[in-house]
Write a protein that holds these residues in place. Structure first.
Motif, short mmCIF file in Angstrom:
data_model
loop_
_atom_site.label_atom_id
_atom_site.label_comp_id
_atom_site.label_asym_id
_atom_site.label_seq_id
_atom_site.Cartn_x
_atom_site.Cartn_y
_atom_site.Cartn_z
N SER A 153 -8.85 2.80 6.65
CA SER A 153 -9.73 3.98 5.75
C SER A 153 -10.37 3.03 4.47
O SER A 153 -9.59 2.09 4.20
CB SER A 153 -9.04 4.93 4.97
OG SER A 153 -8.48 5.66 6.10
N SER A 168 1.62 6.88 -6.72
CA SER A 168 0.32 7.67 -7.13
C SER A 168 0.96 9.28 -6.50
O SER A 168 0.31 10.34 -7.27
CB SER A 168 -0.70 7.39 -6.41
OG SER A 168 -0.61 7.33 -4.96
N THR A 169 1.71 9.38 -5.63
CA THR A 169 1.95 10.59 -5.25
C THR A 169 3.13 11.41 -6.03
O THR A 169 2.99 12.54 -6.18
CB THR A 169 2.56 10.65 -3.81
OG1 THR A 169 1.57 10.37 -2.73
CG2 THR A 169 2.92 12.08 -3.34
N GLU A 182 -9.84 11.37 3.99
CA GLU A 182 -8.80 10.64 4.83
C GLU A 182 -7.84 11.48 5.58
O GLU A 182 -7.49 11.17 6.90
CB GLU A 182 -8.21 9.47 3.97
CG GLU A 182 -8.95 8.32 3.42
CD GLU A 182 -8.25 7.42 2.68
OE1 GLU A 182 -7.00 7.32 2.90
OE2 GLU A 182 -8.93 6.30 2.06
N SER A 183 -7.14 12.29 4.93
CA SER A 183 -6.09 13.08 5.57
C SER A 183 -6.53 14.00 6.57
O SER A 183 -5.95 14.06 7.71
CB SER A 183 -5.51 14.19 4.56
OG SER A 183 -6.25 15.10 4.04
N GLU A 206 -8.83 11.52 -0.90
CA GLU A 206 -7.68 11.83 -0.14
C GLU A 206 -7.87 13.05 0.83
O GLU A 206 -7.46 12.80 2.08
CB GLU A 206 -6.74 12.08 -0.99
CG GLU A 206 -5.32 12.47 -0.83
CD GLU A 206 -4.36 12.95 -1.74
OE1 GLU A 206 -3.12 13.18 -1.41
OE2 GLU A 206 -4.53 12.65 -2.91
N ARG A 211 0.90 -1.18 0.02
CA ARG A 211 -0.14 0.20 0.12
C ARG A 211 0.81 1.22 0.04
O ARG A 211 0.58 2.20 -0.67
CB ARG A 211 -0.82 -0.05 1.20
CG ARG A 211 -1.88 1.31 1.18
CD ARG A 211 -3.13 1.05 2.33
NE ARG A 211 -3.86 2.29 2.22
CZ ARG A 211 -4.06 2.88 3.17
NH1 ARG A 211 -4.09 2.57 4.42
NH2 ARG A 211 -5.17 3.92 2.83
N LEU A 212 2.05 1.22 0.88
CA LEU A 212 2.75 2.40 1.00
C LEU A 212 3.41 2.67 -0.40
O LEU A 212 3.55 3.80 -1.02
CB LEU A 212 3.93 2.22 1.73
CG LEU A 212 4.96 3.28 2.01
CD1 LEU A 212 4.36 4.64 2.36
CD2 LEU A 212 6.12 3.08 3.19
N ASP A 271 2.31 1.84 -3.64
CA ASP A 271 0.95 2.43 -4.27
C ASP A 271 1.01 4.08 -4.19
O ASP A 271 0.68 4.67 -5.02
CB ASP A 271 0.00 1.67 -4.28
CG ASP A 271 -0.07 0.36 -5.11
OD1 ASP A 271 0.72 -0.06 -5.64
OD2 ASP A 271 -0.88 -0.48 -4.57
N TRP A 272 1.06 4.21 -2.97
CA TRP A 272 0.75 5.46 -2.21
C TRP A 272 2.02 6.39 -2.84
O TRP A 272 1.78 7.44 -3.40
CB TRP A 272 0.65 5.39 -0.84
CG TRP A 272 0.07 7.05 -0.27
CD1 TRP A 272 0.29 8.07 -0.44
CD2 TRP A 272 -0.85 6.90 1.02
NE1 TRP A 272 -0.18 9.14 0.16
CE2 TRP A 272 -1.00 8.27 1.41
CE3 TRP A 272 -1.28 6.14 1.95
CZ2 TRP A 272 -1.72 8.80 2.22
CZ3 TRP A 272 -2.07 6.28 2.83
CH2 TRP A 272 -2.20 7.84 2.82
N GLU A 273 3.09 6.11 -2.38
CA GLU A 273 4.28 6.92 -3.10
C GLU A 273 4.22 6.89 -4.67
O GLU A 273 4.55 8.13 -4.99
CB GLU A 273 5.61 6.09 -2.76
CG GLU A 273 6.93 6.83 -3.09
CD GLU A 273 7.99 5.95 -2.82
OE1 GLU A 273 9.30 6.45 -3.07
OE2 GLU A 273 8.05 4.88 -2.27
#
Length: 328
Positions: free
Chosen positions: A218, A103-104, A201-202, A198, A96-97, A99-101
């Motif tokens: 989430s 996409s960011t 969640e944030s 996003e 997940r991290l 994918d997060w990285e």
């Protein structure tokens, strides 16, 4: 006409991230680490990757990782099944991290590729960004893991040190849910949906952290959190309503709170309070907080008052009389 895709682009990115090309198969990894082929494959599956039978899919870093893991298994600190469990946790978290990285950073890659001084190649820009970002990011990962490990140990000590089962703790569970998210998502384009989720969640995670709670997970249009203090749970709920539900650019939100014993496993929590908190959001009004009787009883009577709502059927619990709360 779309530009041709470079078949070697993936290899270049892999080398930039992993540092070397794959040169070993599962038999090689097993031979160099002393594990069986079945154990090597179980560890690889636990990380979340498809099984490679005879392909050269591994390198020296994979050998080192398996050997390191097996040192504390061989020393008797944990058994192999526990090692598999920890590996699965690492795999799920890092997937997940990652994918997060990605996409960011993808928008930054586009910026670099389009810049005047750039070569115009997305792959070259991605490789350059990886080389600049990854070393300090790896240090941040280690720091964050140690901080969260210390916090997790402290929670166990504070909540269950004198109990027979350290997995079971008494908490107040909160469930925050966006109103009419499905209908709204059908009206938005994919980019706007992603931005909305996003932002939701944030904002929720920031409020939870501010009041000493813990965001468990989430689920797109909802956030699950826990805290050991019912008052803090209400303050978190009020904060979420203020930063989400009161924002005219955001959908309304509903929050349910329930208290009681839950089981902590695999980074998640399970038990009747979790289910009750989620069910309460289904009967809550927009931008309102609804609690169960146990949570209401935990709030100081001199500071809080509650009002009982009409009994209504709640799936899995029968007839339930939820309560609304407000400060005196």
């Amino acid at each position: 006409m779309a530009p041709e895709r470079d078949p070697r682009a993936g290899d270049r990115l892999d080398r930039a991230i992993l540092g070397e090309e794959p040169s070993l198969n599962a038999l090689d990894v097993a031979a160099e680490t002393g594990v069986t082929v079945d154990q090597a494959r179980r560890l690889w599956r636990a990380l979340g990757f498809p099984e490679f039978v005879g392909e050269r899919a591994f390198n020296s870093s994979d050998v080192k990782a398996v050997a390191t893991l097996m040192t504390f298994v061989d020393a008797g600190a944990i058994d192999f099944d526990m090692a598999i469990n920890l590996t699965r946790g690492v795999g799920q978290t890092m997937a997940r991290l990652a994918d997060w990285e990605v996409s960011t950073l993808v928008s930054r890659v586009e910026e670099l590729a389009a810049a005047d001084e750039a070569t115009g190649s997305r792959v070259s820009s991605a490789v350059r960004l990886i080389e600049e970002v990854n070393p300090p990011f790896e240090q941040l990962l280690l720091y964050a893991w140690r901080r969260h490990l210390a916090a997790a140990v402290a929670r166990i000590e504070a909540m269950g040190a004198n109990d027979e089962d350290l997995h079971t703790i008494d908490v107040t569970v909160g469930f925050a849910d966006l109103v009419s998210f499905t209908a709204l998502s059908n009206q938005l384009d994919r980019g706007d949906i992603g931005d909305l989720v996003e932002l939701f969640e944030s904002r929720c995670h920031d409020v939870v952290a501010r009041f000493g709670g813990r965001a468990i997970k989430s689920l797109g249009d909802s956030v699950l959190f826990v805290t050991t203090d019912a008052v803090a749970a209400v303050e978190i709920s009020e904060g979420i309503v203020n930063v989400v539900g009161r924002d005219p650019k955001m959908p309304d939100v509903r929050v349910g709170l329930a208290s009681g014993a839950v089981v902590m496993r695999l980074g998640d929590v399970f038990g009747p309070p979790v289910n009750m908190a989620a069910r309460l959001t289904q009967v809550a009004r927009r931008n309102r907080i609804i609690v169960d009787q146990r949570t209401a009883d935990l709030l100081p009577a001199e500071e809080w008052e509650h009002r009982r709502l009409p009994a209504r059927p709640v799936r899995g619990f029968g007839l339930v009389e939820p309560l609304t709360i407000r400060r005196r």
